[in-house]
Design an enzyme around this catalytic site. Structure first.
Site, PDB file in Angstrom:
ATOM      1  N   SER A 122       0.841  -1.182   0.000  1.00 45.90           N
ATOM      2  CA  SER A 122       0.000   0.000   0.000  1.00 45.90           C
ATOM      3  C   SER A 122       0.883   1.240   0.000  1.00 45.90           C
ATOM      4  O   SER A 122       1.958   1.245   0.585  1.00 45.90           O
ATOM      5  CB  SER A 122      -0.915   0.016   1.232  1.00 45.90           C
ATOM      6  N   LYS A 174      -3.820  -7.382   3.011  1.00 45.10           N
ATOM      7  CA  LYS A 174      -4.001  -6.276   2.062  1.00 45.10           C
ATOM      8  C   LYS A 174      -5.430  -6.231   1.550  1.00 45.10           C
ATOM      9  O   LYS A 174      -5.995  -5.148   1.321  1.00 45.10           O
ATOM     10  CB  LYS A 174      -3.015  -6.426   0.899  1.00 45.10           C
ATOM     11  N   HIS A 177      -7.388  -4.591   4.222  1.00 39.72           N
ATOM     12  CA  HIS A 177      -6.984  -3.175   4.179  1.00 39.72           C
ATOM     13  C   HIS A 177      -7.785  -2.434   3.121  1.00 39.72           C
ATOM     14  O   HIS A 177      -8.319  -1.342   3.360  1.00 39.72           O
ATOM     15  CB  HIS A 177      -5.481  -3.106   3.889  1.00 39.72           C
ATOM     16  N   ASN A 178      -7.896  -3.008   1.938  1.00 36.17           N
ATOM     17  CA  ASN A 178      -8.607  -2.336   0.857  1.00 36.17           C
ATOM     18  C   ASN A 178     -10.109  -2.304   1.106  1.00 36.17           C
ATOM     19  O   ASN A 178     -10.789  -1.348   0.727  1.00 36.17           O
ATOM     20  CB  ASN A 178      -8.306  -3.013  -0.473  1.00 36.17           C
ATOM     21  N   GLU A 181     -10.635   0.505   3.347  1.00 38.76           N
ATOM     22  CA  GLU A 181     -10.452   1.722   2.540  1.00 38.76           C
ATOM     23  C   GLU A 181     -11.734   2.072   1.789  1.00 38.76           C
ATOM     24  O   GLU A 181     -12.117   3.244   1.719  1.00 38.76           O
ATOM     25  CB  GLU A 181      -9.310   1.490   1.560  1.00 38.76           C
TER      26      GLU A 181
END
Length: 302
Positions: A122, A174, A177-178, A181
């Site tokens: 990221s 990840k 994480h996205n 987001e």
């Protein structure tokens, strides 16, 4: 350390440049001649026009870092690399691959004596200057061997990166994480939309964003970017209301369902992205027709 970067798009080239600035010897390959030329001119990277040439130029044991599109391209690249690699080499997938694909690829590489690390990355276009957040999955010893690379790519040697678990864990982290987001971006977008619609108060959105950036509980890097965007273009003129997705939000929602974890914010933020692409919504037409049928509310004609 020596490293071969495979995939010289903007992010791959920037990561290679950060490694080079950190004192590592970096060479790159991309199937596109334009990408190779751009990386060479912008960052002074040594580039090769074939995978074989790149691999041959790396001292054993080799470290090869993939920054290529998720899916079939990763598999095709690993297939092409197979005959060129030796036991002890390390391959890192720094793209946004599905964690289950990474687990499968790690098993296949392990059978050939090659280490495979999945590295959720990221930082976007700002990573060259600010550093990257790196979530690494895979063999602990292979990760430790590449510590100098991770420390160089991260915002600082002691923070912003780490091995988070076995194969697949890096890309799983990840993915989540996205998904987070997605939800954060949607909340900012909705909040600013409400303020923009309240015309009687004539709110200065760039000013509000700038105020929130300092001391507020909703301050974040995403808010910094929102403030920059509004300062440059307060009405967001010329920007189409079409929001794409890379797939990781979908994977996050599917994983939440599989694990029986309620994730309504992430799920709805994904659905809003899908909705943004509907130029001629049949669902909305059906809603209007139903309201007219049961309540006589009338239908707005095109």
């Amino acid at each position: 350390m020596d490293i071969g970067m495979i995939g010289l798009g903007r992010m791959g080239a920037n990561m290679a440049a950060r490694l080079k600035r950190g004192g590592h010897r970096v060479a790159g390959f991309d199937p596109g001649a334009a990408a190779r030329q751009a990386a060479s001119e912008a960052h002074g990277l040594e580039t090769f026009d074939s995978l074989a040439a790149l691999v041959a130029a790396q001292p054993a044991p080799r470290t090869l870092w993939l920054m290529v599109p998720a899916g079939a391209v990763v598999d095709a690249t690993l297939e092409a690399l197979g005959p060129l690699l030796q036991a002890g080499d390390v391959v890192v997938d720094g793209g946004n691959s599905n964690y289950q694909d990474s687990q499968r690829r790690a098993t296949r590489c392990r059978e050939a004596g090659v280490h495979f690390l999945d590295c959720g990355t990221s930082g976007g276009v700002w990573g060259l200057a600010e550093g990257y957040s790196l979530m690494v999955g895979g063999d602990a010893q292979a990760c430790e061997r590449l510590r100098p690379l991770f420390e160089t790519l991260a915002p600082a040697p002691e923070r912003g990166w780490g091995r988070v678990g076995p194969s697949g864990a890096g890309h799983f982290a990840k993915m989540i994480h996205n998904g987070i987001e997605y939800g954060m971006m949607q909340a900012y977008a909705e909040g600013f939309a409400i303020m923009q619609r309240k015309e009687s108060l004539a709110l200065d959105l760039p000013q509000v964003a700038e105020i929130w950036r300092h001391g507020s509980v909703v301050r974040s890097w995403l808010l910094d970017l929102a403030a920059d965007a509004l300062q440059d273009n307060p009405a967001l003129d010329g920007i189409a209301p079409f929001v794409a997705d890379s797939g990781e939000g979908r994977w996050t929602v599917a994983e939440a369902i599989e694990l029986d974890v309620a994730a309504p914010v992430i799920t709805l933020s994904l659905l809003e992205r899908l909705r943004s692409r509907e130029k001629d919504s049949f669902a909305d037409k059906m809603l209007a027709a139903l309201r007219d049928r049961f309540g006589g509310h009338g239908v707005k004609r095109e």
